[in-house]
Design a protein around this motif. Structure first.
Motif, PDB file in Angstrom:
ATOM      1  N   GLU A 168       0.845  -1.197   0.000  1.00 48.34           N
ATOM      2  CA  GLU A 168       0.000   0.000   0.000  1.00 48.34           C
ATOM      3  C   GLU A 168       0.879   1.244   0.000  1.00 48.34           C
ATOM      4  N   SER A 186      -6.470   1.857 -12.521  1.00 47.75           N
ATOM      5  CA  SER A 186      -5.124   1.362 -12.206  1.00 47.75           C
ATOM      6  C   SER A 186      -4.168   1.745 -13.324  1.00 47.75           C
ATOM      7  N   SER A 223       5.812  -1.775 -10.116  1.00 47.59           N
ATOM      8  CA  SER A 223       4.594  -2.583 -10.106  1.00 47.59           C
ATOM      9  C   SER A 223       3.912  -2.485 -11.469  1.00 47.59           C
ATOM     10  N   VAL A 268      -0.947  -0.384 -10.108  1.00 41.05           N
ATOM     11  CA  VAL A 268      -1.443   0.052  -8.804  1.00 41.05           C
ATOM     12  C   VAL A 268      -2.878   0.553  -8.976  1.00 41.05           C
ATOM     13  N   PHE A 280      -3.075   4.289  -2.669  1.00 39.44           N
ATOM     14  CA  PHE A 280      -3.131   3.222  -3.673  1.00 39.44           C
ATOM     15  C   PHE A 280      -2.649   1.905  -3.078  1.00 39.44           C
ATOM     16  N   SER A 281      -2.946   0.847  -3.783  1.00 37.94           N
ATOM     17  CA  SER A 281      -2.398  -0.462  -3.443  1.00 37.94           C
ATOM     18  C   SER A 281      -2.020  -1.149  -4.737  1.00 37.94           C
ATOM     19  N   THR A 282      -1.087  -2.074  -4.650  1.00 38.05           N
ATOM     20  CA  THR A 282      -0.737  -2.798  -5.872  1.00 38.05           C
ATOM     21  C   THR A 282      -1.845  -3.789  -6.203  1.00 38.05           C
ATOM     22  N   LYS A 283      -1.927  -4.104  -7.496  1.00 40.72           N
ATOM     23  CA  LYS A 283      -3.022  -4.950  -7.975  1.00 40.72           C
ATOM     24  C   LYS A 283      -2.521  -6.385  -8.145  1.00 40.72           C
ATOM     25  N   ASN A 343       3.572  -7.928  -9.208  1.00 39.35           N
ATOM     26  CA  ASN A 343       2.887  -7.125  -8.191  1.00 39.35           C
ATOM     27  C   ASN A 343       3.825  -6.034  -7.689  1.00 39.35           C
ATOM     28  N   LEU A 344       5.013  -6.443  -7.281  1.00 37.29           N
ATOM     29  CA  LEU A 344       6.035  -5.462  -6.897  1.00 37.29           C
ATOM     30  C   LEU A 344       7.407  -6.123  -6.944  1.00 37.29           C
TER      31      LEU A 344
END
Lengths: 325, 66
Positions: free
Chosen positions: A221, A253, A272, A275, A297-300, A308-309
């Motif tokens: 996040e 996103s 990422s 996001v 935001f958060s990664t998807k 993802n990251l």
């Protein structure tokens, strides 16, 4: 007895070859930039029972939750170690790029919490639980790491190596470039990014040691503060595109990259594939100050977890575990 | 001693080394020791997704490292 100055605390660390086999010699010696360090974490509660005198029950130790948490400034020489710890896997290539990608099973580490010459506590079978980085204009780039261990041993022999902490350049905000949707707008004024592994400790019946720990949901996040230059972010968040006029059920996103680079050979890059924005705020400043919008935001979730990251650290060290000094 | 198993992963070309956790052990792959084998399909599924490893599910011979 001599009074001990408060700014000498250090944390030593090294990866373990296996669970249950504490490292014998640390590879890293971390400084702290604020309060923090290790805590054997005995869990103390009161167990109520009747008593004719109305006195409070005595305290009882019901377990322990060894943890370490500290903050310091991001350095290229140390960050590959931290990135591997939170992501779980790492690859080394060239001279020298370290790519940390998320996997389910996290490595075990040994850490030593040291007040030099006075106190040394060793934490065994530790796993990284969260790692956060943050920065803002006119400031340094800081990290905060949270680690859980399975056992703690008081009064161990203080490590003698590494003899010194890393001394390479501390990263600062002028080194930051944030790229979203393939474009670096230059308007990011502050950021935070937190990787949480949600580690759960399985206690068992091993006294004040625990049986094991296991990583839970992988959650990344972040927040950003952007110089407000128009309604594009607001309309993308609520309508799905910069030109949207109607609300949408879709979550907007886009690709995300956060680079902190002292040079081409000394940098950290978070990437990422996508996001998702979860909040956008355009505040009012009644004092007339310019608007700085706030984004969350958060990664998807990705078919390939690494997308993802991924954290890529470039430094002058052969592996993520190589001592900086 | 090298770990034997039905599933094998190895370093991709251009990768000098890699580290990951397999059950209770910390695995370090290098150019001299570029492969890891396991019988655990879930572990293999995770490792074979890593961008720096390539996997094969075929049974492997005694040349494997780990």
């Amino acid at each position: 007895m001599a009074v001990t100055p408060g700014n000498t605390r250090v944390i030593y660390g090294a990866v373990q070859s296996a669970k249950g086999t504490p490292a014998t010699a640390p590879t890293h010696k971390f400084s702290l930039n604020s309060d923090g360090a290790g805590n054997p974490g005995r869990e103390i509660i009161t167990l109520p029972e009747t008593d004719a005198t109305m006195q409070r029950p005595d305290n009882t130790v019901v377990g322990s939750s060894p943890v370490l948490e500290w903050s310091n400034w991001v350095r290229g020489s140390e960050f590959a170690f931290l990135a591997k710890g939170i992501q779980g896997a790492n690859a080394d290539a060239g001279t020298f790029t370290h790519t940390a990608t998320p996997v389910q099973t996290l490595p075990y580490y040994t850490f030593w919490d040291v007040v030099p010459g006075s106190q040394c506590t060793r934490f065994d079978d530790c796993r990284f639980s969260s790692l956060a980085v943050s920065g803002e204009a006119l400031a340094g780039i800081a990290y905060t790491v949270s680690i859980v261990g399975l056992s703690a041993t008081l009064g161990v022999t203080e490590p003698i190596v590494p003899a010194a902490q890393a001394t390479d350049q501390k990263f600062s905000y002028p080194m930051v470039t944030v790229t979203i949707g393939g474009v670096a707008p230059g308007t990011f004024d502050a950021f935070s990014l937190t990787i949480n592994r949600n580690v759960t400790v399985l206690r068992g019946d091993l006294g004040l040691a625990s049986y094991d720990s296991v990583a839970g949901i992988y959650a990344v996040e972040g927040t950003a503060r952007k110089i407000y230059t128009g309604d594009a972010d607001f309309r993308k968040f609520h309508g799905g595109s910069a030109a949207a006029t109607t609300l949408t059920t879709a979550i907007f996103s886009e690709t995300f990259s956060l680079q902190v680079a002292a040079s081409a050979t000394n940098k950290v890059v978070f990437t990422s594939s996508s996001v998702e924005y979860t909040e956008t705020t355009v505040p009012v400043n009644v004092d007339g100050a310019p608007i700085l919008s706030e984004l969350a935001f958060s990664t998807k979730r990705q078919p390939v977890w690494a997308n993802n990251l991924t954290i890529v650290t470039t430094n002058s060290l052969a592996t993520a575990d190589t001592s900086p000094t | 001693m090298a770990t034997k198993g039905k599933f094998k992963v190895e370093l991709k070309s251009g990768v000098d080394g890699a580290q990951f956790q397999a059950d209770d052990k910390h695995i370090e792959l290098t150019s001299d020791n570029p492969t890891f084998e396991t019988d655990d399909p879930a572990l293999y599924a995770g490792l074979s997704q890593l961008p720096f490893l390539k996997g094969s599910a075929a049974p492997t011979s005694e040349k494997a490292g780990g």
